[in-house]
Design an enzyme around this catalytic site. Structure first.
Site, short mmCIF file in Angstrom:
data_model
loop_
_atom_site.label_atom_id
_atom_site.label_comp_id
_atom_site.label_asym_id
_atom_site.label_seq_id
_atom_site.Cartn_x
_atom_site.Cartn_y
_atom_site.Cartn_z
NE ARG A 220 -11.05 -9.93 -1.65
CZ ARG A 220 -11.44 -9.00 -2.51
NH1 ARG A 220 -11.80 -9.34 -3.74
NH2 ARG A 220 -11.48 -7.73 -2.16
CE LYS B 69 -3.70 -2.00 2.89
NZ LYS B 69 -4.87 -1.83 2.00
#
Length: 450
Positions: free
Chosen positions: A303, A229
């Site tokens: 996920r 990120k």
């Protein structure tokens, strides 16, 4: 003896007609009974005599949320009569407004006290406030002190307090017990013991009761992995275990208020970091249920860990399966930072949860599990890709990814939440937050309570 100071809700007409003798003071104070405003009225001897509070359009949980921090540190009581439901909301909001995160910075100044009316559901206020404080504390704690081990410690502390069991599957044992994607996401942190990936499995309640299983995303810090990120995106990533914090808070409420369910809580606790053994883009993982998953982006790790946990959760076909996760920025674009996005495979359950959220001032917004978007998760080399082939509908495709691992479980609820207040509002200070937790409790209590 300490005097209790009354809080009076007033509108503009009442101010004009009932407080003529105080009109000069009110005018000097600029008080017009606007909703959200208040005015301190002194007695003849200069002591605080009463507090006037602007009449809101509707009384909700947050009506007194600001006053509980801003009033002088004295004892107060509601001067008006309220129904038990409204009085309980007002008192809960008062307590939630007094939250402070003091682990690293001690605050010595005293806070005002509110004397609860007899009609207030004290047990509920205490349980809801303590659960919310737990969620906020867990999220606000930086990753240095809230690694996977610390999250497991928090779950074990809950288990010990409420007579539950808590099993931890740690490190290489994740592979032995077939949780490969949880291990793959957290393996880059397998050297420091506090950061070793693990699966937390808490159970409580009589086995013959209706079964409720909660799954929470416990990514204790998310660098993005090799798809690292930017600095701005990483700044708040201590909150990426907000889903885990929320299910632990919800579990605490359920156990504290003795809701008659067989409760199970599954939290995959990992840190998504960077090392020579980090999962790489284009790697193919084999999930617990046997599905192969191509890694399109290592920053879509939540996920993956949820998939293994949901497979295990749905293998027991609970009467209600709930997962909470800080899963996608797309959900924040869709509904903002202050509402949790709701996905559900059962319309009746979804409608009941939305109604519960409105009833307890803990709103959610439903987004669709739009099946045609499933095609966006296709991979040329595996059964699934962990990211969509387009930048659109990201929260929906993430929910569809999760749905592949719930094994036709109905009903299933998925909350995609911010878990963090980006601004301070009455009763909701900036920082970690439970979003949808009280709504979920209301649904569970209504559906399974006696």
């Amino acid at each position: 003896m300490t005097r209790t100071i009354p809080l009076h809700f007033v509108d503009e007409e009442q101010v004009k007609h009932d407080y003529v003798n105080q009109s000069v003071w009110l005018e000097m104070s600029g008080f017009t009974a606007r909703p959200g405003s208040h005015c301190l009225l002194p007695s003849a001897d200069g002591e605080l005599d009463q507090v006037l509070v602007g009449m809101p359009e509707t009384f909700d949980t947050w009506t007194l949320g600001a006053l509980s921090q801003t009033l002088p540190a004295q004892k107060y009581a509601l001067a008006d009569d309220f129904s038990a439901d409204v009085a309980t909301k007002l008192c809960l909001g008062w307590v939630l407004g007094q939250y402070r995160f003091t682990r690293y910075k001690q605050l010595a100044d005293a806070l005002p006290e509110l004397e609860f009316p007899d009609s207030v559901d004290d047990r509920y206020v205490t349980a809801a406030a303590e659960a919310t404080y737990l969620v906020r504390d867990l999220i606000n704690t930086p990753a240095l002190d809230m690694a996977p081990q610390h999250l497991a410690d928090a779950a074990q502390k809950l288990a010990q307090h409420f007579g539950a069991t808590c099993e931890i599957t740690l490190g290489e044992a994740l592979l032995e017990k077939n949780y490969p994607m949880i291990y793959a996401v957290g393996q880059a942190n397998s050297a420091p013991s506090t950061q070793t990936p693990r699966l937390i499995d808490l159970r409580w309640g009589e086995v013959d009761n209706p079964t409720v299983t909660l799954v929470g995303k416990g990514v204790c810090f998310d660098t993005g992995g090799l798809n690292i990120k930017a600095a701005a995106g990483m700044k708040l990533m201590k909150k990426d275990m907000g889903g885990a914090a929320q299910v632990l808070g919800l579990a605490q409420m359920i156990m504290q208020l003795k809701v008659p369910v067989a409760l199970r809580v599954l939290v995959p606790a990992v840190e998504n970091s960077i090392s020579s053994n980090s999962t790489r883009p284009s790697d193919v993982l084999i999930a617990r249920q046997g599905t192969t998953v191509e890694i399109g982006n290592t920053d879509a790790e939540g996920r993956l860990v949820l998939a293994d946990a949901l497979t295990e959760a749905s293998s027991e076909s609970p009467d209600l399966l709930i997962d909470c996760a800080t899963l996608t920025g797309a959900a924040r674009v869709a509904v903002g930072a202050e509402i949790a996005a709701l996905f559900c495979n059962d319309d009746e359950t979804a409608e009941a949860l939305l109604a519960a959220g409105e009833a307890v001032d803990d709103p959610l917004w439903r987004l669709p599990l739009h099946q045609p978007y499933r095609a966006m998760l296709e991979s040329k080399v595996a059964d699934l890709n962990n990211i969509s082939s387009t930048p659109y509908g990201g929260s929906i495709t993430a929910a569809l990814f999760l749905s592949e691992f719930v094994q036709d479980q109905a009903p299933w609820i998925h909350l995609d939440l911010m878990a963090y207040n980006t601004r301070s509002r009455p009763g909701r200070p900036e920082g970690g937050e439970a979003m949808g937790m009280r709504a979920l409790f209301e649904l569970i209590q209504t559906r399974f309570g006696r």
